[in-house]
Motif scaffolding. Structure first.
Motif, PDB file in Angstrom:
ATOM      1  N   VAL A 142      -3.006  -8.466  67.831  1.00 54.81           N
ATOM      2  CA  VAL A 142      -1.866  -9.305  67.460  1.00 54.81           C
ATOM      3  C   VAL A 142      -1.789 -10.482  68.436  1.00 54.81           C
ATOM      4  O   VAL A 142      -1.662 -10.299  69.654  1.00 54.81           O
ATOM      5  N   ARG A 143      -1.894 -11.702  67.922  1.00 52.87           N
ATOM      6  CA  ARG A 143      -1.760 -12.912  68.730  1.00 52.87           C
ATOM      7  C   ARG A 143      -0.336 -13.449  68.589  1.00 52.87           C
ATOM      8  O   ARG A 143       0.203 -13.503  67.487  1.00 52.87           O
ATOM      9  N   LEU A 144       0.254 -13.835  69.714  1.00 53.22           N
ATOM     10  CA  LEU A 144       1.645 -14.256  69.743  1.00 53.22           C
ATOM     11  C   LEU A 144       1.757 -15.625  70.400  1.00 53.22           C
ATOM     12  O   LEU A 144       1.048 -15.924  71.375  1.00 53.22           O
ATOM     13  N   TYR A 145       2.638 -16.445  69.861  1.00 53.05           N
ATOM     14  CA  TYR A 145       2.837 -17.792  70.414  1.00 53.05           C
ATOM     15  C   TYR A 145       4.303 -18.193  70.280  1.00 53.05           C
ATOM     16  O   TYR A 145       4.897 -18.071  69.211  1.00 53.05           O
ATOM     17  N   TYR A 146       4.891 -18.647  71.396  1.00 56.17           N
ATOM     18  CA  TYR A 146       6.267 -19.130  71.376  1.00 56.17           C
ATOM     19  C   TYR A 146       6.281 -20.648  71.507  1.00 56.17           C
ATOM     20  O   TYR A 146       5.696 -21.213  72.449  1.00 56.17           O
ATOM     21  N   SER A 147       6.941 -21.315  70.565  1.00 58.67           N
ATOM     22  CA  SER A 147       7.100 -22.763  70.592  1.00 58.67           C
ATOM     23  C   SER A 147       8.479 -23.096  71.160  1.00 58.67           C
ATOM     24  O   SER A 147       9.504 -22.804  70.515  1.00 58.67           O
ATOM     25  N   LYS A 148       8.493 -23.663  72.358  1.00 56.66           N
ATOM     26  CA  LYS A 148       9.768 -24.020  72.978  1.00 56.66           C
ATOM     27  C   LYS A 148      10.442 -25.143  72.213  1.00 56.66           C
ATOM     28  O   LYS A 148      11.677 -25.176  72.064  1.00 56.66           O
ATOM     29  N   LYS A 149       9.642 -26.062  71.704  1.00 52.72           N
ATOM     30  CA  LYS A 149      10.192 -27.204  70.961  1.00 52.72           C
ATOM     31  C   LYS A 149      10.918 -26.748  69.700  1.00 52.72           C
ATOM     32  O   LYS A 149      12.011 -27.222  69.384  1.00 52.72           O
ATOM     33  N   GLU A 150      10.303 -25.803  68.955  1.00 50.13           N
ATOM     34  CA  GLU A 150      10.920 -25.305  67.717  1.00 50.13           C
ATOM     35  C   GLU A 150      11.836 -24.119  67.966  1.00 50.13           C
ATOM     36  O   GLU A 150      12.624 -23.751  67.090  1.00 50.13           O
ATOM     37  N   ASP A 151      11.707 -23.499  69.149  1.00 54.07           N
ATOM     38  CA  ASP A 151      12.446 -22.276  69.488  1.00 54.07           C
ATOM     39  C   ASP A 151      12.138 -21.168  68.475  1.00 54.07           C
ATOM     40  O   ASP A 151      13.036 -20.526  67.915  1.00 54.07           O
ATOM     41  N   VAL A 152      10.826 -20.947  68.262  1.00 55.26           N
ATOM     42  CA  VAL A 152      10.352 -19.968  67.285  1.00 55.26           C
ATOM     43  C   VAL A 152       9.217 -19.153  67.902  1.00 55.26           C
ATOM     44  O   VAL A 152       8.335 -19.704  68.568  1.00 55.26           O
ATOM     45  N   LEU A 153       9.247 -17.844  67.685  1.00 55.78           N
ATOM     46  CA  LEU A 153       8.144 -16.976  68.063  1.00 55.78           C
ATOM     47  C   LEU A 153       7.300 -16.693  66.828  1.00 55.78           C
ATOM     48  O   LEU A 153       7.826 -16.249  65.799  1.00 55.78           O
ATOM     49  N   TYR A 154       5.986 -16.944  66.929  1.00 53.25           N
ATOM     50  CA  TYR A 154       5.059 -16.714  65.830  1.00 53.25           C
ATOM     51  C   TYR A 154       4.131 -15.550  66.180  1.00 53.25           C
ATOM     52  O   TYR A 154       3.838 -15.308  67.356  1.00 53.25           O
ATOM     53  N   ALA A 155       3.668 -14.843  65.142  1.00 49.25           N
ATOM     54  CA  ALA A 155       2.670 -13.784  65.327  1.00 49.25           C
ATOM     55  C   ALA A 155       1.575 -13.949  64.283  1.00 49.25           C
ATOM     56  O   ALA A 155       1.843 -14.324  63.132  1.00 49.25           O
ATOM     57  N   PHE A 156       0.328 -13.656  64.691  1.00 50.98           N
ATOM     58  CA  PHE A 156      -0.836 -13.763  63.815  1.00 50.98           C
ATOM     59  C   PHE A 156      -1.709 -12.529  64.029  1.00 50.98           C
ATOM     60  O   PHE A 156      -1.752 -11.958  65.126  1.00 50.98           O
ATOM     61  N   ALA A 157      -2.438 -12.130  62.992  1.00 48.10           N
ATOM     62  CA  ALA A 157      -3.385 -11.015  63.118  1.00 48.10           C
ATOM     63  C   ALA A 157      -4.481 -11.179  62.076  1.00 48.10           C
ATOM     64  O   ALA A 157      -4.189 -11.280  60.879  1.00 48.10           O
ATOM     65  N   SER A 158      -5.721 -11.215  62.527  1.00 46.47           N
ATOM     66  CA  SER A 158      -6.849 -11.336  61.600  1.00 46.47           C
ATOM     67  C   SER A 158      -7.292  -9.970  61.073  1.00 46.47           C
ATOM     68  O   SER A 158      -8.032  -9.887  60.099  1.00 46.47           O
ATOM     69  N   LYS A 159      -6.823  -8.899  61.737  1.00 48.72           N
ATOM     70  CA  LYS A 159      -7.124  -7.537  61.294  1.00 48.72           C
ATOM     71  C   LYS A 159      -5.821  -6.856  60.894  1.00 48.72           C
ATOM     72  O   LYS A 159      -4.743  -7.253  61.352  1.00 48.72           O
ATOM     73  N   PRO A 160      -5.887  -5.816  60.058  1.00 47.09           N
ATOM     74  CA  PRO A 160      -4.643  -5.121  59.691  1.00 47.09           C
ATOM     75  C   PRO A 160      -3.994  -4.484  60.913  1.00 47.09           C
ATOM     76  O   PRO A 160      -4.673  -3.922  61.776  1.00 47.09           O
ATOM     77  N   ILE A 161      -2.664  -4.601  60.984  1.00 46.90           N
ATOM     78  CA  ILE A 161      -1.910  -3.964  62.059  1.00 46.90           C
ATOM     79  C   ILE A 161      -1.735  -2.495  61.690  1.00 46.90           C
ATOM     80  O   ILE A 161      -1.215  -2.172  60.622  1.00 46.90           O
TER      81      ILE A 161
END
Length: 334
Positions: A142-161
């Protein structure tokens, strides 16, 4: 003995006769070779099969289902197709997944992975008792990224969780398509969670070969008062019998004063909610509300509503996450 055998044969024949079967072939788009062992399943259910050496599959349900058919194969892009009203989807070609470098992020991520992972677990699995019995088996995927500008936490996964649920007794394969946690600041300056959105497809598998009694009990507890229970009761026009009460703001109303329910054939129901928001009380303890973005939607024989994004749940039902999710084909066992 002859009578019993005949009765058993008649039941088996009737069951086979009433099944709904969809077939098809899964091939490599480039080589046109069959993909043996590709997984084919109905989204959100335990109903799944794999393809044979010819890439052929045959999948059956006891009732008509509107859930999408999901096709997955390691190293290839997932395919989601509709099989509603079909007996065959023909030949489906899968594209090979191209491994891409992580997207270039110009804005630095100011949150630690530990913090982001803690929020992801809480919002993906939930904060209920069943969530404490759940574990994500492959958090490194699970790859995670927080955008301070948008104030949003995103998550990505290329494989099934992969989620091990020791409360309900399932292992869940969740193919994440989108995940966002958006924050907001209220008038008093406090920073709060504004909204949570996630989307994907899921396949449920039994955790153990034999279903334990504690899982059967926990599944029943989870089912009653859930969105699946509500949709099935609404479709059957049994909201009162199933202990659901409907309110317009704080005023209790006849359940079908603002719901028009029309059967379409044996397995589908058309529902019209004439008021944008209705409050729902289940069994005197669970407070929820239902908001529709368009007036009409459909419910199939399993209680699956479509389009899925036109009905939004809040309150107690809205707090439920993956840890409290049952397969669409779940039936309470007496």
């Amino acid at each position: 003995m002859k009578t019993r055998l005949f009765f058993l044969f008649a039941l088996l024949f009737l069951q086979a006769f009433t099944q709904n079967t969809v077939t098809g072939y899964i091939l490599d788009e480039v080589s046109k070779e069959p993909l043996q062992g590709a997984s084919v399943f109905y989204d959100g259910t335990t109903i799944g099969v794999v393809t044979n050496t010819d890439g052929y599959f045959s999948i059956s349900t006891e009732k008509n289902i509107t859930a999408s058919l999901v096709i997955t194969y390691f190293g290839f892009k997932n395919k989601v197709v509709s099989a509603v009203g079909k007996t065959s989807i023909g030949t489906i070609y899968l594209q090979e997944a191209v491994e891409q470098l992580n997207e270039v992020i110009l804005e630095p991520d100011t949150w630690s992975r530990e913090k982001k992972l803690r929020i992801f677990r809480n919002q993906f699995l939930g904060s209920t008792l069943p969530a404490l019995k759940c574990k994500i088996l492959n958090e490194d995927d699970v790859r995670l990224y927080y955008s301070k500008k948008e104030d949003v936490l995103y998550a990505f996964a290329s494989k099934p969780i992969l989620v091990q649920n020791k409360f309900l007794g399932y292992v869940l394969e969740y193919y994440l398509q989108d995940f966002e946690v958006r924050y907001k600041t209220n008038i008093n300056g406090f920073r709060l969670t504004g909204s949570v959105f996630y989307a994907g497809t899921a396949l449920f598998k039994e955790l153990n070969g034999k279903v334990k009694q504690k899982y059967i009990k926990n599944r029943k507890i989870t089912y009653f008062g859930s969105t699946l229970h509500f949709m099935r009761a609404l479709s059957a026009k049994k909201l009162t019998e199933e202990n659901f009460r409907i309110f317009k703001e704080s005023l209790e109303v006849n359940p079908y004063e603002y719901y028009n329910v029309e059967k379409i054939g044996d397995d589908n129901t058309k529902v019209e909610q004439t008021l944008e928001r209705l409050n729902v009380l289940y069994n005197r303890w669970s407070n929820s509300f239902v908001v529709v973005t368009q007036n009409t939607f459909n419910i199939d024989a399993y209680g699956n509503h479509s389009p899925v994004d036109v009905v939004l749940f809040g309150g107690d039902m809205g707090l439920l996450r993956i840890a409290n999710t049952l397969p669409l084909n779940y039936e309470p066992v007496n």
